[in-house]
Scaffold this motif. Structure first.
Motif, short mmCIF file in Angstrom:
data_model
loop_
_atom_site.label_atom_id
_atom_site.label_comp_id
_atom_site.label_asym_id
_atom_site.label_seq_id
_atom_site.Cartn_x
_atom_site.Cartn_y
_atom_site.Cartn_z
N THR A 99 0.82 -1.21 0.00
CA THR A 99 0.00 0.00 0.00
C THR A 99 0.86 1.26 0.00
O THR A 99 1.81 1.37 0.79
N LEU A 100 0.53 2.21 -0.87
CA LEU A 100 1.16 3.53 -0.83
C LEU A 100 0.63 4.27 0.38
O LEU A 100 -0.58 4.51 0.50
N VAL A 101 1.52 4.66 1.32
CA VAL A 101 1.08 5.28 2.56
C VAL A 101 1.43 6.76 2.65
O VAL A 101 0.91 7.47 3.50
N ASN A 102 2.34 7.23 1.78
CA ASN A 102 2.66 8.66 1.80
C ASN A 102 3.40 9.03 0.52
O ASN A 102 4.12 8.22 -0.06
N THR A 103 3.17 10.26 0.09
CA THR A 103 3.92 10.86 -1.01
C THR A 103 4.37 12.24 -0.56
O THR A 103 3.54 13.06 -0.16
N ILE A 104 5.68 12.47 -0.60
CA ILE A 104 6.24 13.71 -0.04
C ILE A 104 6.96 14.49 -1.14
O ILE A 104 7.79 13.93 -1.86
N GLU A 105 6.64 15.76 -1.27
CA GLU A 105 7.36 16.62 -2.20
C GLU A 105 7.80 17.90 -1.50
O GLU A 105 7.95 18.95 -2.12
#
Length: 530
Positions: free
Chosen positions: A117-123
């Motif tokens: 599962t994708l749990v976070n995307t940070i930019e």
């Protein structure tokens, strides 16, 4: 001339080339194309390929190497470039793409083999990046949109990392290798050595000479951490070897190594034992014997791009040689995932290595599936960022059977510990295992508990614990300081103990139990009533 090999969607046919056997090929996204690859092993020992696709990341169960099966797909920005690394039960993915999902993707792998599962995307710090490397709880992200420096991310909270520093003291950094708080950076015209012992203030240690025509692309350290084997992508030198015995200077040992009879470009290189495993674009997967780092020798090859050996950016992009099974994962730009078996001479095949805390001690266990000329294993623990030998376990010489080994480290207190094995042959050759990490949270302390029962007649139990092996004395005194009994006077291993004190021959009164070990002394009062 190459033999053209047509492989179906998920081939289970076993085909051998030069000392390498094809176990399977999975080409699930032929219209999209592929990039880098990494590996992962779950808590049950299942093995996975984390395969970069130009439209995301494919997670493939390769536990049965002849039948790879995709179990999850994480969509991402469309991009030729994607890089993946693993920390604990999380995958960290970066890409040069700038559409939805850009930046740093964090994927929870703990639900495998069912799903991921994708749990976070940070930019927050960058929206695109070229490469990522993870070591000892920190991620090093390079080739980002705001420059060619190096972001250092603390992964203490694996879902929400924090940045400690953005280093810009080198040229554009294309890739890094990190060990013992030291970074070897491929920085365009040179290879740079950077100290990151202080994650808030990295310091440049040394810079290699600039070689004509070279583009410092990537590289890996030999397992004794003396030699750096570098790769450059422009076919000027392909592979160079540098001696880093003196960290303040780069001594060029091998000025060039190129594929015999080919003009293919080299890409990425990884070292395991005495072998360098290389994704060599149109030459496919290549293995070098580097037991003598000054004289690399071709040891194996499997050509994933049989059309030609020319200087184009086709064929093998990445490889991963670190699965416990010994199987090799390779990503080909056009034809996807290859599961291979290198048939070289591996003195010891280590199938598992684990660390577990039991009773305040660290129990290390490992298993070998085969051994050749194996004298044994030095057990090493990291102390002040350097590994030191804390014990030795004898091997089984030459064996084709499964052998189990164990070692107990009793000299631990609360904290994180890192271990590795140094395998030693009878002829003196050595190789190293991957590191294992364990956290001791309830280590044994120096404690003398109140006796029970108290008051007592005529006997009572005295419990105590000692955190390290050593001389221990437990004696009983009356109120005027006279010793009236001695329960323990010996060298004891770390642990918890329960002793019985029998006061049948003593009169009623107050008595003192005194526990001594080294410079530490603890005492309790006990009441005897008859």
């Amino acid at each position: 001339m190459k033999t053209l090999l047509t492989i179906l969607f998920a081939a289970s046919i076993i085909i051998a080339q030069n000392n390498v056997t094809l176990l399977s090929n999975l080409n699930q996204y032929p219209s999209a194309g592929y990039n880098d690859i990494w590996g992962y092993v779950d808590g049950s020992g299942n093995e996975y390929a984390l395969l970069g696709v130009q439209i995301g990341t494919s997670i493939v169960n390769v536990t049965v190497p002849t039948n790879p099966v995709q179990v999850a797909f994480i969509p991402g920005p469309n991009s030729i470039w994607r890089d993946i690394k693993v920390h604990s039960t999380y995958a960290y993915i970066v890409t040069e793409g700038t559409s939805t999902g850009r930046g740093l993707q964090i994927v929870d792998l703990s639900q495998l083999p069912a799903t991921a599962t994708l749990v976070n995307t940070i930019e927050t710090w960058f929206t695109r990046a070229h490469n990522i490397y993870i070591d000892n709880g920190y991620a090093y992200v390079i080739g980002t949109n705001n420059g060619g420096g190096m972001h250092i991310l603390d992964l203490s909270n694996p879902v929400n990392p924090t940045r400690t520093f953005y280093y810009t003291g080198s040229n554009y950094i294309h890739d890094v290798y990190v060990w013992n708080d030291t970074v070897a950076a491929a920085a365009e015209d040179s290879y740079d050595l950077i100290s990151v012992s202080n994650k808030f203030s990295p310091q440049l240690i040394s810079v290699s000479m600039s070689l004509p025509g070279i583009y410092a692309h990537s590289g890996w350290m030999t397992e004794d951490k003396r030699y750096f084997v570098g790769t450059e992508e422009f076919n000027a030198r392909d592979i160079t070897v540098w001696d880093l015995a003196d960290r303040t200077s780069w001594n060029l040992t091998v000025p060039t190594w190129q594929m015999p009879g080919a003009s293919s470009y080299v890409h990425n290189l990884f070292i395991l034992g005495n072998y360098a495993h290389i994704s060599y674009y149109t030459s496919g997967y290549v293995v070098l014997d580097i037991s003598d780092p000054s004289n690399p020798q071709l040891a194996g090859q499997y050509d994933t791009y049989p059309q030609n050996n020319g200087g184009t950016y086709n064929g093998a992009w990445g490889c991963y040689p670190y699965l416990p099974s010994g199987n090799i994962l390779v990503s080909d730009i056009s034809t996807g995932l290859y599961v291979l078996k290198f048939n070289g001479s591996i003195p010891v095949e280590l199938s598992s290595f684990t660390a577990e805390v039991i009773g305040g001690s660290v129990n290390l266990k490992w298993t070998t599936s085969s051994e050749k000329n194996n004298q044994g294993f030095e057990v090493q623990r990291k102390i002040d960022n350097e590994f030191y030998t804390i014990g030795f376990v004898e091997g089984n010489g030459t064996s084709t059977e499964i052998n189990d080994y164990s070692f107990i480290d009793r000299s631990v207190t609360s904290g994180k510990y890192y271990y590795r094995l140094k395998q030693v042959d009878f002829d003196g050759k050595t190789s190293f295992s991957d590191e294992v990490e364990v956290e001791v949270t309830n280590a044994v302390s120096f404690i003398l508990s109140q006796n029970y029962p108290n008051p007592f007649n005529p006997s009572t139990n005295i419990k105590f614990s000692v955190p390290t092996s050593g001389y221990v004395n437990l004696s009983i005194y009356n109120v005027v300081g006279e010793k009236v009994g001695e329960i323990v006077n010996d060298i004891l291993p770390e642990g918890k103990y329960s002793m019985t004190f029998d006061a049948n021959n003593l009169p009623s009164g107050i008595y003192i139990a005194k526990l001594s070990a080294g410079n530490i002394n603890h005492s309790i009062k006990m009441t005897l009533i008859k």
